[in-house]
Design a protein around this motif. Structure first.
Motif, PDB file in Angstrom:
ATOM      1  N   PHE A 128      -5.968   5.563   5.107  1.00  0.00           N
ATOM      2  CA  PHE A 128      -5.827   4.445   6.024  1.00  0.00           C
ATOM      3  C   PHE A 128      -6.866   4.641   7.124  1.00  0.00           C
ATOM      4  O   PHE A 128      -6.801   5.612   7.880  1.00  0.00           O
ATOM      5  CB  PHE A 128      -4.401   4.435   6.600  1.00  0.00           C
ATOM      6  N   SER A 142       1.213   5.359  -3.418  1.00  0.00           N
ATOM      7  CA  SER A 142       0.501   6.625  -3.289  1.00  0.00           C
ATOM      8  C   SER A 142       0.915   7.697  -4.289  1.00  0.00           C
ATOM      9  O   SER A 142       0.060   8.362  -4.863  1.00  0.00           O
ATOM     10  CB  SER A 142       0.604   7.157  -1.865  1.00  0.00           C
ATOM     11  N   GLU A 166     -11.991  -1.185   1.182  1.00  0.00           N
ATOM     12  CA  GLU A 166     -10.745  -1.708   1.728  1.00  0.00           C
ATOM     13  C   GLU A 166      -9.928  -2.242   0.563  1.00  0.00           C
ATOM     14  O   GLU A 166     -10.422  -3.039  -0.250  1.00  0.00           O
ATOM     15  CB  GLU A 166     -11.004  -2.837   2.718  1.00  0.00           C
ATOM     16  N   LYS A 201      -7.053  -0.262   8.045  1.00  0.00           N
ATOM     17  CA  LYS A 201      -7.065  -0.833   6.696  1.00  0.00           C
ATOM     18  C   LYS A 201      -6.669   0.231   5.668  1.00  0.00           C
ATOM     19  O   LYS A 201      -7.054   1.384   5.803  1.00  0.00           O
ATOM     20  CB  LYS A 201      -8.471  -1.336   6.330  1.00  0.00           C
ATOM     21  N   PRO A 202      -5.966  -0.174   4.618  1.00  0.00           N
ATOM     22  CA  PRO A 202      -5.768   0.749   3.495  1.00  0.00           C
ATOM     23  C   PRO A 202      -7.099   0.881   2.747  1.00  0.00           C
ATOM     24  O   PRO A 202      -7.789  -0.112   2.504  1.00  0.00           O
ATOM     25  CB  PRO A 202      -4.705   0.066   2.639  1.00  0.00           C
ATOM     26  N   PHE A 246       0.817  -1.205   0.000  1.00  0.00           N
ATOM     27  CA  PHE A 246       0.000   0.000   0.000  1.00  0.00           C
ATOM     28  C   PHE A 246       0.857   1.265   0.000  1.00  0.00           C
ATOM     29  O   PHE A 246       0.611   2.197  -0.757  1.00  0.00           O
ATOM     30  CB  PHE A 246      -0.923  -0.030   1.226  1.00  0.00           C
ATOM     31  N   THR A 247       1.875   1.312   0.823  1.00  0.00           N
ATOM     32  CA  THR A 247       2.692   2.520   0.948  1.00  0.00           C
ATOM     33  C   THR A 247       3.546   2.794  -0.285  1.00  0.00           C
ATOM     34  O   THR A 247       4.060   3.895  -0.444  1.00  0.00           O
ATOM     35  CB  THR A 247       3.594   2.433   2.189  1.00  0.00           C
TER      36      THR A 247
END
Length: 167
Positions: free
Chosen positions: A44, A11, A160, A48-49, A7-8
């Protein structure tokens, strides 16, 4: 070949492309529709993302996303599919099979009843964990007047992010 990412790691590319457009795709039963989105949010929440997608009540996609628990968002990161983003932003799935007209290839997602636009570079597979129609009384008047003069508000779908991958 597809590669799952964290996830990170997504972005910057996602937020830059979101302003240019991405494809929100929903599958409900045998029906599949995609629409262009240029508004949304990445965050977030609830440990959860989450990707927040906005769909107007008047859109054909609204009917599908209401009857599905999942959706995907696919982003072309290398300048491709500009014509297709235009078509999918102007035409309605009520009247046009946009997938066919744009000659887009669908790829099955990894979560139930999802597909992604295969020509794209970045894909989010999401499960709706919350949805909320906009409350016009809570909206700043200048935004309401500029974007909702006709009263066609959005529903916000908090998805999510279950899986993220790139080509």
């Amino acid at each position: 070949m597809y590669r799952e990412i964290q996830f990170t790691d997504l972005s910057k590319d996602l937020l830059e492309q979101l302003q240019k457009g991405g494809f929100l795709t929903v599958k409900s039963g045998d029906e599949v529709n995609t629409m262009t989105i240029a508004w949304g949010s990445l965050g977030f929440m609830w440990t959860k993302p989450v990707f927040i997608a906005m769909v107007r009540y008047s859109r054909y996609t609204y009917n599908l996303i209401e009857s599905s628990k999942n959706f995907t968002v696919s982003f072309p990161l290398n300048g491709q599919l500009q014509k297709e983003l235009g078509i999918c932003g102007r035409k309605s799935g009520r009247d046009t099979d946009k997938i066919k007209e744009c000659d887009l290839a669908l790829r099955e997602g990894s979560i139930e009843d999802t597909v992604v636009i295969d020509e794209c570079d970045l894909h989010l597979e999401c499960t709706t964990v919350y949805k909320q129609g906009m409350d016009e009384s809570a909206l700043a008047p200048e935004i309401r007047d500029k974007y909702y003069a006709d009263g066609d508000y959005h529903v916000l779908y908090y998805g999510e992010i279950v899986k993220i991958y790139t080509k």
